[in-house]
Scaffold this active site. Structure first.
Site, PDB file in Angstrom:
ATOM      1  N   ASP A 116     -32.064   4.512 -38.964  1.00  0.00           N
ATOM      2  CA  ASP A 116     -32.389   4.840 -37.586  1.00  0.00           C
ATOM      3  C   ASP A 116     -31.132   4.647 -36.729  1.00  0.00           C
ATOM      4  O   ASP A 116     -30.035   4.450 -37.254  1.00  0.00           O
ATOM      5  CB  ASP A 116     -33.554   3.979 -37.094  1.00  0.00           C
ATOM      6  CG  ASP A 116     -33.227   2.494 -37.120  1.00  0.00           C
ATOM      7  OD1 ASP A 116     -32.357   2.079 -37.908  1.00  0.00           O
ATOM      8  OD2 ASP A 116     -33.840   1.738 -36.335  1.00  0.00           O
ATOM      9  N   SER A 133     -32.264   1.958 -30.506  1.00  0.00           N
ATOM     10  CA  SER A 133     -32.799   2.036 -31.867  1.00  0.00           C
ATOM     11  C   SER A 133     -33.164   3.473 -32.250  1.00  0.00           C
ATOM     12  O   SER A 133     -32.306   4.330 -32.325  1.00  0.00           O
ATOM     13  CB  SER A 133     -33.986   1.084 -32.009  1.00  0.00           C
ATOM     14  OG  SER A 133     -34.399   0.980 -33.351  1.00  0.00           O
ATOM     15  N   ASP A 152     -29.803   2.318 -34.921  1.00  0.00           N
ATOM     16  CA  ASP A 152     -28.968   1.110 -34.946  1.00  0.00           C
ATOM     17  C   ASP A 152     -28.928   0.469 -36.328  1.00  0.00           C
ATOM     18  O   ASP A 152     -28.445  -0.656 -36.479  1.00  0.00           O
ATOM     19  CB  ASP A 152     -29.426   0.094 -33.896  1.00  0.00           C
ATOM     20  CG  ASP A 152     -30.827  -0.456 -34.148  1.00  0.00           C
ATOM     21  OD1 ASP A 152     -31.604   0.210 -34.855  1.00  0.00           O
ATOM     22  OD2 ASP A 152     -31.149  -1.542 -33.636  1.00  0.00           O
ATOM     23  N   ASP A 189     -31.011  -0.903 -38.368  1.00  0.00           N
ATOM     24  CA  ASP A 189     -31.751  -2.091 -38.796  1.00  0.00           C
ATOM     25  C   ASP A 189     -32.890  -1.708 -39.734  1.00  0.00           C
ATOM     26  O   ASP A 189     -33.530  -2.579 -40.321  1.00  0.00           O
ATOM     27  CB  ASP A 189     -32.270  -2.913 -37.611  1.00  0.00           C
ATOM     28  CG  ASP A 189     -33.309  -2.204 -36.758  1.00  0.00           C
ATOM     29  OD1 ASP A 189     -33.469  -0.977 -36.905  1.00  0.00           O
ATOM     30  OD2 ASP A 189     -33.955  -2.865 -35.929  1.00  0.00           O
TER      31      ASP A 189
END
Length: 449
Positions: free
Chosen positions: A236, A95, A238, A240
């Protein structure tokens, strides 16, 4: 029982040191034993991702699971796909952590991240002294399915018919992560003209770190201003989460972002907004102005998502959820944070209101936030004694200790991975915030001896 390996959002560590192929193989094998059948896997752009994803797949295949490798994609894209009949999923990502980190997120068949009780069961299998694998004729097979990503992109575009972004320029900074191959396509599908910064996938993250920050988004802000864009959006590592800069290149604090979307949604329907106790007061005040209410959870998107589902199953009118970090959850779409969906929603919001993003932010209730952390051993012991320091105040123990005064509140939480205590102050005015902050730090120092 307590989790030993996994945190709130999976397990993470430095690749090659904490996150080794051996560990990830054991995670894959344990998941395959628990969720026998068909598993979807994916990864972000980190340089260690291919090695660890292959280890994960090997563990799954060894138990007899069939594996669909979706390739590089955002975490919410994999969650969206898992709901299409998979027995589960696993994402190789760290992440927002720096490039040297990597990790694993486990996804349940409904697209949400694995909860605490099931994670404890998973860990028992990971650390089992006698792990089992399938015999040679029963091992699973692997299929590469990178084209499935189109379903996720189309799924978001279809939520916003009529090309609401027609005539709008948006600058996208996916930070060299998997958002490079999704967010621009989503916004173009809404009719936007899209410019990019850090738009080439690169697991070394050469342009900025995976965690979006005011300093790291300077190039994004500059391009927004010079191009006359309506706004800029950044992800960010990833994708999400999504954070924004307005048409003037000003960073939009994430709680304000959350509140802007809350205001928009509450204009269309009334109900419950689900969010952690760490989210800013501006969210609750905006919801109240819009005729809605807030339901609080412990900190972590998994607790928000699962609370939303439970409330809906009980007939409660949940209309929105999220965290004050750019991670927003749209229950009409899916029950997880989704940066691509958040970017699309902002296009629709601005196009429909005919107002600039800065105008939306300026109309929010004014709040002042202070964030800090202090070194402290035995943080849980200190927090257990902290409520006695404020006998006349309302105390909320949903997660950590939340102390309310007339003009402010403070949330104090002990880190589960470091010897530190985190502090958030949210106040009506800078003076009220400073007063509570200074008083709290003084009392904490006394408790630490």
């Amino acid at each position: 029982m307590q989790k030993r390996l996994f945190g709130t959002n999976g397990v993470r560590g430095i690749a090659g040191k904490d996150m080794t192929p051996e560990l990830v193989f054991s995670i894959g094998r344990a998941l395959g034993q628990m969720r026998k059948g068909h598993i979807a896997v994916g990864r972000d752009t980190r340089t260690s991702g291919e090695t660890l994803c292959n280890a994960l797949k090997a563990g799954l295949l060894a138990t007899g699971c069939d594996v669909d490798d979706c390739g590089i994609l955002p975490t919410p894209a994999l969650q969206f796909l898992v709901r299409d009949g998979y027995s589960g999923g696993a994402m190789i990502t760290a992440s927002h952590n720096p490039p040297e980190y990597n990790g694993v997120k486990i996804i349940e068949p409904d697209g949400t991240e694995m909860g605490d009780e099931e994670t404890v069961r998973l860990e028992e299998r990971i650390f089992s002294p006698e792990p089992s694998v399938a015999s040679w004729e029963q091992v699973g097979k692997e299929t590469a399915v990178p084209n499935l990503l189109d379903r996720y992109i189309s799924g978001i575009i279809q939520k916003f018919p009529g090309s609401p972004g027609q005539g709008m320029t948006v600058v996208v900074d996916p930070g060299s992560g998997p958002g490079c191959i999704t967010t621009s396509r989503i916004l173009e599908g809404l009719g936007c003209r899209v410019l990019t910064v850090n738009g080439v996938m690169d697991g070394t993250f050469p342009g900025r770190l995976p965690e979006p920050s005011v300093e790291g988004l300077k190039n994004l802000a500059d391009l927004v201003v010079s191009s006359g864009a309506s706004f800029g959006v950044a992800h960010d590592g990833d994708a999400d989460r999504a954070v924004f800069v307005d048409e003037n290149g000003q960073f939009v604090e994430e709680n304000a972002e959350f509140a802007v979307v809350v205001h928009h949604i509450c204009q269309k329907k009334k109900g419950l907004i689900v969010t952690p106790v760490s989210s800013g007061q501006v969210v609750e005040e905006t919801a109240r102005r819009g005729g809605s209410a807030v339901r609080y959870t412990p900190v972590g998107s998994i607790y928000v998502a699962r609370t939303m589902r439970i409330l809906l199953e009980n007939g409660e009118p949940v209309i929105f959820g999220g965290e004050g970090n750019g991670g927003l959850i749209f229950p009409d779409h899916q029950f997880c944070r989704d940066g691509g969906m958040t970017a699309a929603m902002m296009v629709s919001l601005i196009a429909g209101s005919k107002k600039n993003l800065s105008e939306h932010v300026s109309r929010l209730p004014e709040r002042h936030i202070i964030k800090d952390k202090i070194a402290a051993k035995k943080g849980d012991d200190i927090l257990a004694r902290l409520p006695r320091e404020y006998p006349g105040s309302r105390i909320d123990l949903t997660d950590g200790v939340k102390i309310f005064t007339n003009e402010a509140w403070a949330l104090v939480r002990a880190s589960g991975t470091e010897p530190i205590i985190r502090i958030i102050i949210d106040a009506e005015s800078p003076s009220a915030g400073s007063a509570l902050y200074n008083d709290l730090k003084s009392r904490l120092k006394t408790l630490m001896g």
